[in-house]
Scaffold this motif. Sequence first.
Motif, short mmCIF file in Angstrom:
data_model
loop_
_atom_site.label_atom_id
_atom_site.label_comp_id
_atom_site.label_asym_id
_atom_site.label_seq_id
_atom_site.Cartn_x
_atom_site.Cartn_y
_atom_site.Cartn_z
N UNK A 50 -39.19 1.38 53.80
CA UNK A 50 -39.86 1.33 52.50
C UNK A 50 -39.03 1.98 51.42
N UNK A 51 -39.63 2.12 50.24
CA UNK A 51 -38.95 2.68 49.08
C UNK A 51 -39.66 3.95 48.64
N UNK A 52 -38.88 4.96 48.37
CA UNK A 52 -39.46 6.21 47.85
C UNK A 52 -40.07 5.93 46.49
N UNK B 64 -48.46 12.37 46.81
CA UNK B 64 -48.02 13.09 48.00
C UNK B 64 -47.78 12.13 49.16
N UNK B 65 -46.64 12.31 49.83
CA UNK B 65 -46.37 11.62 51.06
C UNK B 65 -46.73 12.54 52.22
N UNK B 66 -45.84 12.66 53.18
CA UNK B 66 -46.11 13.53 54.32
C UNK B 66 -46.14 15.00 53.87
N UNK B 67 -47.18 15.71 54.28
CA UNK B 67 -47.32 17.14 53.97
C UNK B 67 -46.85 17.95 55.17
N UNK C 68 -43.24 23.28 47.64
CA UNK C 68 -44.56 23.38 48.25
C UNK C 68 -44.64 22.65 49.59
N UNK C 69 -43.58 21.95 50.01
CA UNK C 69 -43.56 21.33 51.33
C UNK C 69 -44.26 19.99 51.39
N UNK C 70 -44.02 19.14 50.40
CA UNK C 70 -44.60 17.81 50.41
C UNK C 70 -43.49 16.79 50.11
N UNK C 71 -43.51 15.68 50.83
CA UNK C 71 -42.52 14.63 50.63
C UNK C 71 -43.06 13.55 49.70
#
Length: 423
Positions: free
Chosen positions: A197-199, A205-208, A283-286
């Motif tokens: 996929x494309x960012x 939020x993606x993967x936390x 904050x740790x989110x992708x």
Amino acid sequence: MTTILTFIAVFGTLVVIHELGHYYFAKKAGILVREFSVGFGPKIFAHRKGETTYTIRLLPLGGYVRMAGYEEETDIRPGMPVTVKLDDAGHVSVINLYSKKQLADAVPLEVTSFDLERELFIEGRQRSEIDQTVRYPVNRDALVIEQDGTTVQIAPIDRQFQSAPLIQRMLTNFAGPLNNLLLAIVTFILIAFLQGGIISNEPRAGKVEPGSPAEAAGLEEGDLIRTIDGEKMDSWVEMVLTIQEHPEEELTLEVQKPEGATETLTVVPEADTTEDGQTYGLIGVNASMETSIIAKISYGFTQTWNIITQIGSVLLSMVTGGFSVDMFGGPVAIYATTEAVVQTGAAGILNWLAVLSINLGIINLLPVPALDGGKLLLNVIEGIRGKPLSEEKEGIITLIGVGLLFLLMVVVTWNDIQRFFLR
């Protein structure tokens, strides 16, 4: 060794795809393509198929499509010793200029005159009859074994580049850069499929990451961050920069859930430090990913266009803000960068290939003599005038262009050596 092989593969792909564009449109226009070469210098390998000889040469830093009548000169000269092979009708089927190759039943000649474009003949003195000249008709598809051993076909005037209609010559000149842009589009699409996929640039939020400040605050995958401390977030990049500016500071997020509900969350970014001592928050989110087929295909076009506009901005800045040799990079810079790109894996190498392909295509379209853009400019001038420039004037213009490009390449290469290896 991996870097060297990757560099050769990337550079070779760029050259082959570029030259394939010229090759395809030349063939469609009826122009005789005498040779398709990967590399320059001494010939390593040659294979003849149809009208074209395909060669691999020693220096892998480029390549060319040798179109009949297109900036080429014949190897044959009056007074030159050659051998000719005749067919059953007494017409010349092969002219051999290569001293290391002997043809069976060939006739030796010392050339006195010839015309391999219009009248199609070769005339010369035979060794047994020094004072008598013999004239042989030459077949339209006769072969010439050149002085380096390369076999090519003769080019009657109607098969030469300048005999093709103007629009087809323009397409042939434009096709190389066009192929480079198409290569970039296809490569970016391939990257999108490889990545799954494309960012997305949405502030979604993606993967936390487990145990991260984002998880502690209750942020979940799919949440759209509308505001941070009341400031509207229009993109992922803007959101990241805002968070980075507030390490260990409490931030209030207005979040829209996938089902439409809005929540207010409080998060405290943890601090991290860069190599140069700068502290930033995270904050740790992708980032989220767009995984639809349409998004993946669209990425090829949008990313190519983004890089084209970036290159255009750099070129414009050269005009408005002044020229600097640091704005250019030659083979040395490409090699040095490839060394770093190899460490990023297949996706990084493919991205590098696409970026280089766009650069090659755009630079070749600049209206500089000897580049494809310079040739297109001459085509436009011919269309306006109703006739081409004389061969002498065009030759002088091309010579000046080649000289300037060679000088620029020397300066850029030396600058690259200093930047990457002497500092």
